[in-house]
Design an enzyme around this catalytic site. Structure first.
Site, mmCIF file in Angstrom:
data_model
loop_
_atom_site.group_PDB
_atom_site.id
_atom_site.type_symbol
_atom_site.label_atom_id
_atom_site.label_comp_id
_atom_site.label_asym_id
_atom_site.label_seq_id
_atom_site.Cartn_x
_atom_site.Cartn_y
_atom_site.Cartn_z
ATOM 1 C CB SER A 128 26.551 103.885 8.420
ATOM 2 O OG SER A 128 25.447 103.009 8.281
ATOM 3 C CG HIS A 134 16.595 98.471 13.846
ATOM 4 N ND1 HIS A 134 17.847 98.953 13.507
ATOM 5 C CD2 HIS A 134 15.841 98.589 12.714
ATOM 6 C CE1 HIS A 134 17.848 99.337 12.245
ATOM 7 N NE2 HIS A 134 16.637 99.133 11.747
ATOM 8 C CB CYS A 151 1.535 79.707 23.167
ATOM 9 S SG CYS A 151 3.111 80.417 22.614
ATOM 10 C CG ASN A 211 27.362 110.646 10.999
ATOM 11 O OD1 ASN A 211 27.362 109.953 12.010
ATOM 12 N ND2 ASN A 211 26.424 110.567 10.073
ATOM 13 C CE1 TYR A 243 19.910 90.483 20.070
ATOM 14 C CE2 TYR A 243 20.123 88.212 19.341
ATOM 15 C CZ TYR A 243 19.976 89.560 19.053
ATOM 16 O OH TYR A 243 19.911 89.977 17.742
ATOM 17 C CG ASN A 273 21.296 103.353 18.621
ATOM 18 O OD1 ASN A 273 21.911 102.826 17.697
ATOM 19 N ND2 ASN A 273 21.518 104.595 18.994
ATOM 20 C CB VAL A 274 18.227 97.289 20.185
ATOM 21 C CG1 VAL A 274 17.878 97.055 18.717
ATOM 22 C CG2 VAL A 274 19.650 96.828 20.473
ATOM 23 C CG ASP A 275 20.971 101.850 23.455
ATOM 24 O OD1 ASP A 275 20.327 102.914 23.605
ATOM 25 O OD2 ASP A 275 21.925 101.744 22.664
ATOM 26 N NE ARG A 327 24.184 92.838 20.613
ATOM 27 C CZ ARG A 327 23.301 93.335 19.748
ATOM 28 N NH1 ARG A 327 22.430 92.512 19.171
ATOM 29 N NH2 ARG A 327 23.252 94.614 19.490
#
Length: 233
Positions: free
Chosen positions: A197, A120, A158, A221, A68, A103-105, A71
């Site tokens: 998609s 996500h 923790c 698309n 990660y 998208n995670v950006d 990424r």
């Protein structure tokens, strides 16, 4: 194409509330490789679906953390593209437009997009593996000191490992995010579907929910998807 663009423009012009669902294709235009395309060099021998799980992280936290970090480095080099900026312009025209992204950006935010729902998660963020202070327990790793050659840092609350704040295979989407996405989908009278998609659930069902609610569905698309069959434009 010009007829389709005009039809889309007319639908947006006559709309009251717009929602936009974006997928990997939008980030790919900025040079962010898709989930599988990120498997290059050292990582080409790993199956991303075997890395992006809680079990994999528990088994080998350093391996998953390093992947990660790799990424994150790819994402950090990317800049918003005209698609992101077009959505910013749309929000200027329709301020209550909700952007629902798979998208995670954070390229939408970099472009000035507001009201962004991250289904996500956000790869730039980190959280406690145990979410010991609530879901999610976000951790600012820039404030931590640890031996990066050993693996991820420890949660300062923790002691559990810190992990990326993304949704892994087998995990539920954040309840607040999916609720916000569903509310925006039901309320919209136009839904833009851009660069996805149409295969990954539950996001893939949102355009159909919008359609059944009477919204105009506009798909952008390069190839046909399951959404194409019922898209209006």
């Amino acid at each position: 194409m010009s007829t389709a663009i005009q039809a889309a423009a007319d639908a947006i012009k006559n709309s009251q509330k717009v929602a936009a669902l974006t997928g990997a294709g939008v980030s790919a235009e900025s040079g962010v490789p898709t989930f599988r395309e990120a498997q290059t060099g050292l990582w080409s021998r790993y199956d991303p679906q075997q890395l992006a799980t809680a079990a994999a992280f528990q088994r080998d936290p350093k391996l998953v953390w390093d992947w990660y970090q790799f990424r994150r480095g790819l994402v950090n080099k990317a800049q918003p593209n005209p698609g992101h900026h077009a959505l910013t312009d749309l929000q200027t025209y329709r301020p209550d437009t909700t952007i629902i992204t798979q998208n995670v950006d954070d390229l939408h935010e970099q472009a000035g997009n507001t009201n962004v729902v991250h289904l996500h998660g956000n790869i730039a963020e980190s959280k406690c593996f145990n979410n010991c202070q609530g879901i999610p327990t976000l951790i600012d790793i820039s404030t931590l000191q640890w031996d990066e050659t050993v693996g991820p840092p420890a949660c300062p609350h923790c002691g559990a490992h810190v992990r990326p704040n993304v949704v892994w295979f087998g995990e539920m989407l954040p309840t607040d995010m999916i609720n916000m996405a569903q509310v925006a989908t039901v309320a919209c009278d136009v839904m833009l579907v851009v660069g996805t998609s149409g295969l990954v659930q539950p996001a893939a069902s949102l355009p159909l929910i919008a359609k059944r609610g009477g919204a105009t569905v506009i798909e952008v698309n390069p190839d046909e998807t399951p959404i194409t069959a019922y898209a209006d434009v």
